[in-house]
Enzyme design. Structure first.
Site, PDB file in Angstrom:
ATOM      1  N   GLY A 145       7.433   4.386   3.474  1.00  0.00           N
ATOM      2  CA  GLY A 145       7.941   5.645   3.999  1.00  0.00           C
ATOM      3  C   GLY A 145       9.209   5.423   4.785  1.00  0.00           C
ATOM      4  N   GLY A 146       9.649   6.459   5.496  1.00  0.00           N
ATOM      5  CA  GLY A 146      10.890   6.382   6.235  1.00  0.00           C
ATOM      6  C   GLY A 146      10.839   5.420   7.392  1.00  0.00           C
ATOM      7  N   MET A 147       9.639   5.129   7.887  1.00  0.00           N
ATOM      8  CA  MET A 147       9.528   4.245   9.044  1.00  0.00           C
ATOM      9  C   MET A 147       9.362   2.781   8.644  1.00  0.00           C
ATOM     10  SD  MET A 147       7.009   4.744  12.274  1.00  0.00           S
ATOM     11  CE  MET A 147       7.271   3.898  13.837  1.00  0.00           C
ATOM     12  N   GLY A 148       8.755   2.538   7.500  1.00  0.00           N
ATOM     13  CA  GLY A 148       8.537   1.160   7.097  1.00  0.00           C
ATOM     14  C   GLY A 148       7.656   1.057   5.873  1.00  0.00           C
ATOM     15  N   LEU A 196       0.813  -1.208   0.000  1.00  0.00           N
ATOM     16  CA  LEU A 196       0.000   0.000   0.000  1.00  0.00           C
ATOM     17  C   LEU A 196       0.847   1.259   0.000  1.00  0.00           C
ATOM     18  CD1 LEU A 196      -2.763  -1.073   2.528  1.00  0.00           C
ATOM     19  CD2 LEU A 196      -2.977  -0.858   0.051  1.00  0.00           C
ATOM     20  N   GLY A 197       2.076   1.189   0.476  1.00  0.00           N
ATOM     21  CA  GLY A 197       2.926   2.379   0.505  1.00  0.00           C
ATOM     22  C   GLY A 197       4.202   2.109   1.273  1.00  0.00           C
ATOM     23  N   ASP A 225       2.022  14.483  13.594  1.00  0.00           N
ATOM     24  CA  ASP A 225       2.223  14.591  12.148  1.00  0.00           C
ATOM     25  C   ASP A 225       0.884  14.543  11.425  1.00  0.00           C
ATOM     26  OD1 ASP A 225       3.680  14.902   9.816  1.00  0.00           O
ATOM     27  OD2 ASP A 225       4.069  12.758   9.566  1.00  0.00           O
ATOM     28  N   LYS A 257       1.852  -2.528   9.007  1.00  0.00           N
ATOM     29  CA  LYS A 257       3.070  -1.765   8.770  1.00  0.00           C
ATOM     30  C   LYS A 257       4.256  -2.508   9.359  1.00  0.00           C
ATOM     31  CE  LYS A 257       4.805   2.922   8.758  1.00  0.00           C
ATOM     32  NZ  LYS A 257       4.402   4.306   8.928  1.00  0.00           N
TER      33      LYS A 257
END
Length: 551
Positions: A32-35, A29-30, A144, A50
């Protein structure tokens, strides 16, 4: 959590997991910097999971913060949020599971369709404020909040990524990777200046999100990060284009002094004009009218629409409609992605349409023209000899087709029906009907739609263009009462006005309805057929394939 929705689902890569605990991974699904965020199937249906990047997971301090924040996030009530359902906090890989919200995020919607309009702005403002009451009530701070972390559903907006992302913060506004934590044009002044961020920081971000929903961007948007941060601290926001009723509430939320901002509960009370507002009641009644977003998507209108001042009484009526659902044109799950409007219907009492039969195959005679590898019950593909048709897919073969031997005369407005028995099918097997609009068998720009059901109780629709397939929907649970392993499936395919309308019924219950408005290549004569797809050895039996002409 990275924003997600149906339009962004991607195929798994070789390095991706296929199973995490009780969850079977379906697609990406996507990232990012975290996972990385995956769509997965769990014991109770689809979820978003995630998986934390290993470079973070091996850091003992990060693991301790992550464990603490996930534990707190699980206490957040479900009011307009995607709640945390499960997590693996001790062993690698670290992962966290949230409710899957099958809808686009506000950030992408603003980029592709422009600002929201009408009651949608107020529904968004009320829904996100409601989410903040739940998040702050659990002792968390989002830190955020931005359009990418607000998912759109006709049952109201859903805020994601609350609290958990704070595990990245090492105690100041710099992360372990030396990047500024947060999104500059949605950060509160105290966050920009490196001070402790509490609930008032989320209230400031809420004000920025409401402005963005109205005009398309944050009131502090800039071409560079330093300038955006400067504007947050020093510039006064331009709120002239906000509805007059919202303007003073947003202005209070954007006060530079955190002590002067309202709490989330005070924010919600001001929005609904009830000092004793019940967050649970608001969460259960807020609605978004996604039909307006559909029209914007179809017409590709990216310019900002003209806005008109509303009298205070008019604003109150609009807000009342938001909270009662009277102003919502859709009360079933609706999704917009890449020119597609999807209704996932588990409650609408719509029966299959009736029409004139133009083709009926009982599979009683093996000379009727379907592909036949030998008439027997265990044939690879063909007639069984007992009035059925069967398709076998070998392990690793992927999929097989069976095309109805009708080259001309099928209508543009049609309903194809078939009885399917897949009780002995292997795991992960999809069975269904397709409608095709290719010029000929060698058409390099072939276009077809596959409407299909899986034996463990899910349905979906896929689109194939030029040999490349993509899912138009997620895996949608079948309504209660539909058969498992045996099903009467009906597939509606209606072509006209540059679009194709599709619908899928299982045992007389409507499951999905969608309109593909990007169907300019669907120009060939209609053709229909059967389809089986599986990753394992499988076999499906079909009977009574019927095509009717719809009025």
């Amino acid at each position: 959590m990275t924003s997600y929705g149906l339009h962004s689902a991607l195929a798994l890569e070789m390095s991706d997991p296929v199973q995490l605990g009780p969850y079977r991974i379906a697609s990406r699904l996507g990232q990012g910097g975290m996972g990385t965020v995956y769509l997965a199937e769990g014991p109770s249906g689809p979820v978003a999971i995630k998986v934390i990047n290993r470079v973070l997971a091996v850091d003992p301090e990060f693991r301790a913060r992550f464990r603490r924040e996930v534990s707190a996030a699980r206490r957040v009530r479900r009011f307009c949020t995607a709640p945390v359902l499960d997590a693996q906090l001790d062993d690698e890989p670290l992962w966290v599971v949230t409710e899957y919200v099958a809808g686009p995020d506000l950030g992408r919607m603003l980029r592709e369709n422009g600002p929201l309009a009408g009651s949608n702005v107020e529904a968004l403002a009320v829904g996100v404020a409601t989410a903040l009451t739940a998040i702050h009530g659990a002792g968390l701070v989002h830190r955020d909040l931005k359009p990418a972390n607000v998912l759109l559903s006709p049952l109201g907006p859903r805020v994601i990524d609350f609290g958990i992302a704070r595990a990245l913060d090492a105690g100041d506004r710099q992360t372990a990777t030396d990047q500024v934590f947060g999104t500059p044009d949605y950060m509160a002044p105290e966050q920009v200046q490196g001070e402790q961020v509490g609930p008032p920081g989320d209230i400031f971000a809420w004000g920025c999100v409401v402005v963005a929903a109205t005009v398309g961007t944050s009131p502090f948007a800039s071409t560079s990060m330093p300038h955006a941060m400067y504007r947050v601290v020093h510039d006064e926001p331009d709120l002239r284009r906000l509805d007059p009723g919202l303007r003073p509430i947003v202005a209070a939320a954007l006060n530079k002094d955190p002590a002067q901002r309202p709490t989330a509960q005070e924010l919600l009370a001001a929005l609904v004009q009830r000092p004793d507002v019940d967050s649970a009641q608001v969460a259960s009644s807020v609605r978004l009218d996604l039909s307006a977003l559909r029209r914007a998507s179809q017409s590709r209108v990216h310019s900002r629409p003209a806005r008109h001042r509303l009298a205070e009484g008019s604003r109150r009526r609009r807000l009342r409609d938001v909270l009662t659902g009277a102003g919502a044109a859709l009360v079933v799950s609706a999704l917009i992605a890449a020119g597609v409007m999807v209704w996932m219907v588990n409650s609408a009492p719509e029966t299959p349409p009736r029409g004139q039969v133009v083709y009926h195959e009982t599979f009683a005679a093996d000379e009727s023209g379907w592909n036949n590898e030998g008439t027997r019950v265990d044939t690879g593909q063909g007639y069984t000899g007992d009035g059925r048709y069967t398709i076998r897919v070998k392990r690793g073969a992927g999929h097989r087709w069976g095309t109805a031997p009708v080259k001309t005369g099928l209508p543009d407005r049609a309903l194809a029906s078939v009885k399917m028995n897949f009780s002995g099918a292997g795991p992960g097997t999809w069975n269904g009907v397709y409608c095709e609009y290719s010029k000929d068998d060698q058409d390099a720009n072939d276009i077809l739609y596959i409407l299909q059901i899986r034996g463990d109780g899910y349905a979906k629709i896929a689109k194939v263009v030029g040999g490349t397939s993509r899912n138009m929907t997620s895996d949608i649970p079948l309504p209660e009462g539909t058969a498992r392993g045996n099903a009467l499936m009906r597939a509606e395919c209606v072509r006209g006005d540059g679009k194709v309308d599709l619908a899928l019924w299982a045992d007389e219950q409507l499951v999905i309805r969608l309109a593909d408005t990007e169907a300019s290549k669907a120009v060939g004569p209609p053709r229909f057929g059967l389809y089986v797809e599986s990753v394992s050895e499988t076999r499906t039996y079909f009977d009574d394939f019927v095509v009717t002409r719809l009025p």
